[in-house]
Design a protein around this motif. Structure first.
Motif, mmCIF file in Angstrom:
data_model
loop_
_atom_site.group_PDB
_atom_site.id
_atom_site.type_symbol
_atom_site.label_atom_id
_atom_site.label_comp_id
_atom_site.label_asym_id
_atom_site.label_seq_id
_atom_site.Cartn_x
_atom_site.Cartn_y
_atom_site.Cartn_z
ATOM 1 N N ILE A 1 73.046 -20.095 52.242
ATOM 2 C CA ILE A 1 73.802 -20.936 53.180
ATOM 3 C C ILE A 1 73.335 -22.385 53.080
ATOM 4 O O ILE A 1 74.154 -23.318 53.097
ATOM 5 C CB ILE A 1 73.643 -20.429 54.621
ATOM 6 N N THR B 1 74.686 -23.851 49.865
ATOM 7 C CA THR B 1 76.148 -23.956 49.874
ATOM 8 C C THR B 1 76.625 -25.144 50.692
ATOM 9 O O THR B 1 77.520 -25.898 50.277
ATOM 10 C CB THR B 1 76.781 -22.662 50.419
ATOM 11 N N PHE B 2 76.018 -25.330 51.869
ATOM 12 C CA PHE B 2 76.491 -26.371 52.797
ATOM 13 C C PHE B 2 75.574 -27.593 52.849
ATOM 14 O O PHE B 2 75.874 -28.559 53.557
ATOM 15 C CB PHE B 2 76.641 -25.786 54.205
ATOM 16 N N ILE C 1 72.447 -27.905 54.174
ATOM 17 C CA ILE C 1 71.846 -28.032 55.509
ATOM 18 C C ILE C 1 70.408 -27.522 55.477
ATOM 19 O O ILE C 1 69.972 -26.905 54.500
ATOM 20 C CB ILE C 1 72.663 -27.246 56.564
ATOM 21 N N ALA D 1 70.892 -23.357 59.210
ATOM 22 C CA ALA D 1 71.381 -22.182 58.490
ATOM 23 C C ALA D 1 71.085 -20.913 59.282
ATOM 24 O O ALA D 1 71.928 -20.004 59.374
ATOM 25 C CB ALA D 1 70.725 -22.105 57.117
ATOM 26 N N ILE E 1 73.569 -20.720 62.171
ATOM 27 C CA ILE E 1 74.907 -20.332 61.714
ATOM 28 C C ILE E 1 74.972 -18.838 61.420
ATOM 29 O O ILE E 1 75.898 -18.137 61.856
ATOM 30 C CB ILE E 1 75.299 -21.142 60.466
#
Length: 297
Positions: free
Chosen positions: A124, A127-128, A130, A135, A138
């Motif tokens: 995560i 991918t983003f 952050i 993460a 989320i």
């Protein structure tokens, strides 16, 4: 600023542990069963996900494998309780003790490091773009919503209603021809499966699996349940009640973070948690008893 950072981290951690609290809620509140096998199931989930990731299995897939392992542990407790007629609390203890050896066998030792390995959270993060705390938040919120939605649907079905009825009055269910042994076993399977998923998430988040990571899980789960009930209440619908359990877990983690920030030793956290649970369980009963005394004759 350090306190704000700690509370933010506690918020994220609370969502992961909240899934474990939901599992404890099923047995403790809905079924009225004292299931102590959750400590072993939590560690089992962490051990399974750790060794699976080391062997190159997708981190998301390891969550399902961990859930399956937890469900088997719950089934073992259910068989001990319903088939061998062992009291629920003792059946849970036996499963918890057995899982200590099982967890060592699974990992081949007392712990396994995930340093440098891909986890749900690193995926995560990459991918983003952050940080780990966001993460964690989320992932925790996302999986929490999925779990609550599935539980809300399940307990609205005929089988789910039978589970709730068994927890309320198992003698009535038997009188109506229901099989309470089956409903108890199903509840234990679902509960321990969820707890194992929480253990898997916590293991991936902290970067290692350890056979001791489930120690005190039952007390943490109870604290989250009681705090959630006291702060958020039992109003609105069943989905709200389930959400309040995760809310209670978040509040509990924030309280722990605040207390540690104020200088309390980590060695005293078990005692502090026990006091929180005892007060949360005892104060409502004392208030109710006091209110009855004040009612004029």
């Amino acid at each position: 600023m350090n306190l704000i950072t700690n509370l933010y981290s506690a918020l994220a951690q609370g969502t992961l542990w909240g899934i474990m609290a939901l599992g404890v809620y099923i047995t403790f509140r809905i079924m009225d069963i004292a299931d102590l096998s959750c400590e072993g199931s939590f560690a089992l989930g962490g051990c399974i996900t750790a060794i699976c990731i080391i062997k190159g299995i997708n981190p998301f897939l390891t969550l399902l494998i961990a859930m399956a392992g937890g469900m088997v542990a719950g089934l073992a407790t259910g068989i001990l309780h319903t088939r061998l007629m062992i009291p629920a609390i003792l059946a849970g203890i036996l499963t918890m003790i057995a899982l200590w050896s099982v967890n060592i066998r699974v990992m081949g030792g007392p712990n396994v490091s995930l340093l440098g390995e891909d986890t749900v959270f690193t995926i995560i993060m990459d991918t983003f773009g952050i940080d780990q705390t966001l993460a964690t938040l989320i992932v925790g919120i996302g999986i929490g919503i999925i779990v609550i939605a599935m539980l809300y649907w399940f307990f609205g079905t005929e089988i789910g209603s039978a589970l709730r009825a068994t927890g309320n009055n198992e003698y009535m269910v038997r009188a109506l021809g229901g099989n309470t042994d089956t409903t108890k076993a199903i509840a234990l399977i679902i509960s321990n499966g969820m707890i194992a998923v929480s253990g898997a998430l916590v293991a991936q988040n902290q970067g290692y699996g350890d056979i001791k990571m489930g120690t005190g899980a039952i007390v943490i789960g109870l604290a989250s349940i009681v705090i959630g009930e006291v702060i958020f209440g039992k109003r609105f619908n069943f989905a709200y009640i389930l959400g309040s359990i995760i809310g209670g877990s978040i509040v509990y983690r924030m309280i722990i973070s605040l207390v540690l920030h104020l200088g309390l030793s980590t060695d005293d956290m078990k005692l502090f948690t026990a006091i929180i649970v005892a007060l949360s369980l005892g104060i409502p009963a004392i208030k109710a008893k006091y209110s009855q005394r004040r009612i004029p004759a």
